[in-house]
Design a protein around this motif. Structure first.
Motif, short mmCIF file in Angstrom:
data_model
loop_
_atom_site.label_atom_id
_atom_site.label_comp_id
_atom_site.label_asym_id
_atom_site.label_seq_id
_atom_site.Cartn_x
_atom_site.Cartn_y
_atom_site.Cartn_z
N LEU A 135 25.56 -9.91 -67.07
CA LEU A 135 24.75 -8.70 -66.92
C LEU A 135 24.92 -7.79 -68.14
O LEU A 135 23.94 -7.25 -68.66
CB LEU A 135 25.15 -7.96 -65.63
CG LEU A 135 24.44 -6.65 -65.33
CD1 LEU A 135 22.92 -6.83 -65.31
CD2 LEU A 135 24.94 -6.09 -64.01
N THR A 136 26.14 -7.63 -68.61
CA THR A 136 26.40 -6.83 -69.81
C THR A 136 25.62 -7.37 -71.00
O THR A 136 24.97 -6.61 -71.73
CB THR A 136 27.91 -6.79 -70.12
OG1 THR A 136 28.61 -6.24 -69.01
CG2 THR A 136 28.20 -5.97 -71.37
N ASP A 137 25.67 -8.68 -71.20
CA ASP A 137 24.95 -9.31 -72.32
C ASP A 137 23.44 -9.07 -72.21
O ASP A 137 22.78 -8.77 -73.20
CB ASP A 137 25.22 -10.82 -72.38
CG ASP A 137 26.64 -11.14 -72.82
OD1 ASP A 137 27.35 -10.25 -73.34
OD2 ASP A 137 27.05 -12.31 -72.62
N ARG A 138 22.90 -9.20 -70.99
CA ARG A 138 21.46 -8.97 -70.80
C ARG A 138 21.10 -7.52 -71.10
O ARG A 138 20.13 -7.26 -71.82
CB ARG A 138 21.03 -9.32 -69.37
CG ARG A 138 19.52 -9.07 -69.16
CD ARG A 138 19.05 -9.25 -67.74
NE ARG A 138 19.59 -8.31 -66.79
CZ ARG A 138 19.18 -7.03 -66.64
NH1 ARG A 138 18.25 -6.51 -67.43
NH2 ARG A 138 19.72 -6.26 -65.71
N LEU A 139 21.87 -6.60 -70.57
CA LEU A 139 21.59 -5.18 -70.80
C LEU A 139 21.64 -4.83 -72.28
O LEU A 139 20.74 -4.17 -72.80
CB LEU A 139 22.57 -4.31 -70.01
CG LEU A 139 22.40 -4.31 -68.50
CD1 LEU A 139 23.63 -3.73 -67.82
CD2 LEU A 139 21.14 -3.57 -68.10
N LEU A 140 22.68 -5.26 -72.96
CA LEU A 140 22.81 -4.95 -74.38
C LEU A 140 21.73 -5.64 -75.20
O LEU A 140 21.18 -5.04 -76.13
CB LEU A 140 24.20 -5.33 -74.89
CG LEU A 140 25.34 -4.47 -74.35
CD1 LEU A 140 26.68 -5.03 -74.82
CD2 LEU A 140 25.18 -3.02 -74.75
N GLY A 141 21.40 -6.87 -74.86
CA GLY A 141 20.34 -7.58 -75.58
C GLY A 141 19.00 -6.88 -75.45
O GLY A 141 18.27 -6.71 -76.43
#
Length: 151
Positions: A135-141
């Motif tokens: 989820l963190t990776d998706r949000l930052l991306g």
């Protein structure tokens, strides 16, 4: 939602960018507009003291999250405070070097990570860790790709 930023330390941070990121994460996660959250940027000694007092751990850490209210827990006519995210930019800069990352990217990661903790996410178990970091990776991306609209 209202995001308050307090920079109480000496290392320059891009407060406006981090405020936009926090607003984006909270909107993406469906946090009600009436909720408030604070981002606090502090010196190494301050976060070490908070870490010792609240977590029983010695020394400075990168980020601490202090949840107060979960979305939906308070009545509409009551103040709703999601909580506080406390970040040490000096520790983040040290980590950025070890992670081959830019300091601003490390701060962005810590803002997203801290906000997800306020929303009840955890990484103690492998499955929870995988979900939270995905989820963190998706949000930052999404945020970094420019798809995130400014507040």
């Amino acid at each position: 939602m209202a995001v308050f930023v307090a920079d109480e330390q000496s290392r320059p941070v891009d407060s406006e960018r981090l405020l936009r990121l926090a607003s984006f994460v909270l909107r993406d996660q469906g946090v009600p507009e009436a909720m408030e959250v604070s981002l606090l940027f502090v010196e190494r000694d301050v976060i070490a003291e908070l870490n010792a007092h609240h977590m029983g751990a010695e020394g400075p850490t990168d980020v601490l999250a202090f949840p107060i209210d979960m979305p939906g827990e308070t009545r509409a006519d009551q103040p709703a405070i999601l909580g506080d995210v406390v970040i040490c930019p000096e520790v983040a800069a040290d980590q950025a070097g070890r992670h081959d990352n830019e300091p601003i990217a490390e701060l962005e990661l810590l803002v997203a990570h801290g906000l997800l903790h306020l929303l009840g996410h955890d990484h103690a178990e492998p499955d929870d860790r995988a979900r939270m970091f995905s989820l963190t990776d998706r949000l930052l991306g999404t945020f970094r790709s420019g798809e995130a609209v400014s507040p």
